[in-house]
Design an enzyme around this catalytic site. Structure first.
Site, PDB file in Angstrom:
ATOM      1  N   CYS A 164      71.365 -16.508  -5.578  1.00  0.00           N
ATOM      2  CA  CYS A 164      70.192 -16.176  -4.766  1.00  0.00           C
ATOM      3  C   CYS A 164      68.888 -16.704  -5.354  1.00  0.00           C
ATOM      4  O   CYS A 164      67.844 -16.593  -4.717  1.00  0.00           O
ATOM      5  CB  CYS A 164      70.101 -14.668  -4.591  1.00  0.00           C
ATOM      6  SG  CYS A 164      71.655 -13.941  -4.045  1.00  0.00           S
ATOM      7  N   HIS A 303      61.926 -10.119  -4.292  1.00  0.00           N
ATOM      8  CA  HIS A 303      63.312 -10.461  -3.953  1.00  0.00           C
ATOM      9  C   HIS A 303      63.786  -9.482  -2.881  1.00  0.00           C
ATOM     10  O   HIS A 303      64.406  -9.889  -1.910  1.00  0.00           O
ATOM     11  CB  HIS A 303      64.188 -10.401  -5.203  1.00  0.00           C
ATOM     12  CG  HIS A 303      65.556 -10.943  -4.986  1.00  0.00           C
ATOM     13  ND1 HIS A 303      65.787 -12.218  -4.518  1.00  0.00           N
ATOM     14  CD2 HIS A 303      66.783 -10.385  -5.157  1.00  0.00           C
ATOM     15  CE1 HIS A 303      67.090 -12.427  -4.417  1.00  0.00           C
ATOM     16  NE2 HIS A 303      67.722 -11.313  -4.786  1.00  0.00           N
ATOM     17  N   GLU A 314      63.773  -4.058  -9.336  1.00  0.00           N
ATOM     18  CA  GLU A 314      62.637  -4.961  -9.137  1.00  0.00           C
ATOM     19  C   GLU A 314      61.315  -4.218  -9.239  1.00  0.00           C
ATOM     20  O   GLU A 314      60.322  -4.762  -9.729  1.00  0.00           O
ATOM     21  CB  GLU A 314      62.736  -5.700  -7.810  1.00  0.00           C
ATOM     22  CG  GLU A 314      61.681  -6.795  -7.702  1.00  0.00           C
ATOM     23  CD  GLU A 314      61.854  -7.717  -6.524  1.00  0.00           C
ATOM     24  OE1 GLU A 314      61.185  -8.768  -6.495  1.00  0.00           O
ATOM     25  OE2 GLU A 314      62.640  -7.401  -5.612  1.00  0.00           O
ATOM     26  N   LYS A 336      62.586 -10.565   3.572  1.00  0.00           N
ATOM     27  CA  LYS A 336      64.007 -10.392   3.919  1.00  0.00           C
ATOM     28  C   LYS A 336      64.193  -9.293   4.959  1.00  0.00           C
ATOM     29  O   LYS A 336      65.250  -9.225   5.595  1.00  0.00           O
ATOM     30  CB  LYS A 336      64.830 -10.094   2.674  1.00  0.00           C
ATOM     31  CG  LYS A 336      65.014 -11.275   1.731  1.00  0.00           C
ATOM     32  CD  LYS A 336      65.931 -10.923   0.574  1.00  0.00           C
ATOM     33  CE  LYS A 336      66.151 -12.111  -0.362  1.00  0.00           C
ATOM     34  NZ  LYS A 336      64.968 -12.402  -1.187  1.00  0.00           N
ATOM     35  N   HIS A 341      68.923 -11.945   4.081  1.00  0.00           N
ATOM     36  CA  HIS A 341      68.999 -12.623   2.785  1.00  0.00           C
ATOM     37  C   HIS A 341      69.598 -14.007   2.992  1.00  0.00           C
ATOM     38  O   HIS A 341      70.793 -14.152   3.239  1.00  0.00           O
ATOM     39  CB  HIS A 341      69.850 -11.806   1.819  1.00  0.00           C
ATOM     40  CG  HIS A 341      69.761 -12.267   0.401  1.00  0.00           C
ATOM     41  ND1 HIS A 341      69.203 -13.478   0.040  1.00  0.00           N
ATOM     42  CD2 HIS A 341      70.165 -11.683  -0.760  1.00  0.00           C
ATOM     43  CE1 HIS A 341      69.268 -13.609  -1.279  1.00  0.00           C
ATOM     44  NE2 HIS A 341      69.845 -12.537  -1.771  1.00  0.00           N
ATOM     45  N   PHE A 400      73.052 -13.490  -8.513  1.00  0.00           N
ATOM     46  CA  PHE A 400      74.313 -13.172  -9.181  1.00  0.00           C
ATOM     47  C   PHE A 400      74.480 -14.072 -10.407  1.00  0.00           C
ATOM     48  O   PHE A 400      74.134 -15.255 -10.380  1.00  0.00           O
ATOM     49  CB  PHE A 400      75.499 -13.411  -8.235  1.00  0.00           C
ATOM     50  CG  PHE A 400      75.685 -12.356  -7.186  1.00  0.00           C
ATOM     51  CD1 PHE A 400      74.904 -11.221  -7.129  1.00  0.00           C
ATOM     52  CD2 PHE A 400      76.683 -12.502  -6.233  1.00  0.00           C
ATOM     53  CE1 PHE A 400      75.096 -10.243  -6.164  1.00  0.00           C
ATOM     54  CE2 PHE A 400      76.893 -11.543  -5.255  1.00  0.00           C
ATOM     55  CZ  PHE A 400      76.104 -10.419  -5.211  1.00  0.00           C
TER      56      PHE A 400
END
Length: 412
Positions: A164, A303, A314, A336, A341, A400
């Site tokens: 991501c 994010h 976050e 998002k 996403h 990830f």
């Protein structure tokens, strides 16, 4: 920073769940348009996840010859389209030597649609039915390669593949290529097209996807009700250019990319470090390079996936990087909530949002934020855009594998 070459953005292209051009996409973001809807690409009867943020009405033949459409995965088609828009707008092609023109384009997964299609052929019809173009269509570097071929980019041409964070890492590394003299212009950004049965099943079984069937209750960053992300697709491309070269040719300049942080949690393959150590360091590195001061009016495109753990971590990352008081003052939003996403394309879309926020003084909202989590106690710009004269915009991406990237932008 005087010893480094400055890097600016002179062209933007976008094919996203909320628009098939950059202007349309930005209008949707600042007006809170939700790009999430029921999945149309396959039958979801047996799937827990029913929603996605699909690109709508995209016609690859507007950008590619018929033979090229047949020989490319959707993720490459989206990338080529966005890159064509960005290059056309910038007018950079032909103003620099091809050897000084590069490509750095991110994708998290690559041609998973092609993989699924050809593997089905293999299982149902045997090995002789698998396409001879299976491998070049599937591999994660092909978007970068096709863009380079089309625009005669004979410098570096490669992907960033950091889940991501791919789009953000691609942009950051492209900035460094220009800053340190390896290129004069770079086509960069991110692309993804993974709304298919294999990917949705995998993410669902990981319990990462929202199971909501209401588009306005599915992607809920920083909300108490959040229960997973909504998968999206699309591509966003930026043309990065050395500032003096752009100024000399009177190019449109969207803004300056003036900071980049890239770290790894070195902790877990999917979960962020619980204290956000890598994410905070990526932010502080980007802020330091951008010359952050406490007088800056900061916007952070978070994010903000809408998964329970990500949004908590976050929030801690932002507080650790800015300090508690400055973190509370900063404007924070997650686009998002509208685009889902977009995986490897997410960082590029969010960099675009930062540039437009700086340019117009309009902060896109976090839509459908009705019950903000007390533990995510930031100014998350709920539901409606606000106006503010931002001086520093930051874009966070957490992937990830523990990959963290932060990009910093200023006006020129």
């Amino acid at each position: 920073m005087s010893e480094y070459r400055r890097v600016v953005v002179t062209g933007i292209g976008a094919v996203t769940p909320v628009g098939n051009q950059a202007g349309e996409t930005w209008n949707s973001l600042k007006n809170g348009v939700n790009g999430i809807a029921p999945i149309t690409f396959f039958d979801t009867e047996k799937f827990k996840a029913k929603l996605a943020a699909e690109v709508k009405g995209f016609e690859p033949r507007e950008y590619l010859e018929v033979n090229d459409v047949l020989r490319t995965d959707r993720y490459t088609q989206l990338a080529v389209a966005a890159a064509q828009q960005a290059v056309d707008e910038s007018g950079v092609q032909g103003t620099i030597e091809p050897e000084r023109f590069a490509v750095f384009f991110g994708t998290g997964i690559g041609g998973i649609g092609t993989f699924e299609k050809e593997h089905t052929k293999l299982m149902e019809r045997g090995p002789r039915r698998v396409s001879s173009l299976f491998v070049p269509m599937m591999i994660a570097n092909m978007a970068a390669g096709m863009i380079a071929i089309r625009h005669d980019c004979r410098g570096t041409a490669m992907p960033a593949v950091t889940a991501c964070a791919s789009g953000s890492n691609a942009i950051g590394e492209a900035m460094r290529m220009i800053r340190h003299g390896y290129a004069d212009a770079v086509i960069t950004g991110g692309t993804e097209a993974a709304i298919n049965e294999s990917a949705v099943a995998g993410f669902s079984n990981m319990q990462a996807l929202s199971a909501s069937e209401n588009p306005n209750e599915a992607s809920l960053p920083f909300d108490k009700r959040r229960a997973g992300f909504v998968i999206g697709e699309g591509a966003v491309a930026l043309v990065l250019e050395e500032y003096e070269h752009a100024k000399e040719r009177n190019a449109i300049i969207y803004g300056e990319i003036c900071g980049y942080g890239s770290t790894c949690d070195a902790y877990h393959i999917t979960a962020p470090h619980p204290e956000g150590r890598g994410g905070a360091r990526a932010m502080t590195d980007a802020m330091a390079e951008a010359g952050y001061t406490k007088e800056d009016v900061v916007y952070i495109n978070a994010h903000g996936t809408g998964t329970p753990m990500n949004d908590l971590v976050e929030t801690a990352v932002i507080k650790k990087a800015l300090g508690e008081e400055a973190a509370k003052r900063a404007f924070v939003s997650s686009t998002k909530s509208m685009t889902g996403h977009m995986l490897g394309a997410a960082g590029a879309l969010e960099a675009f949002a930062c540039l437009q926020t700086l340019r117009e003084g309009v902060i896109p909202p976090t839509i459908n934020l009705q019950e903000q989590d007390e533990a995510c106690d930031l100014n998350c710009v709920p539901n409606t855009a606000v106006k503010a004269d931002i001086t520093l915009a930051l874009s966070n991406s957490l992937g990830f594998g523990g990959h963290n990237a932060c990009l910093a932008f200023r006006k020129v």
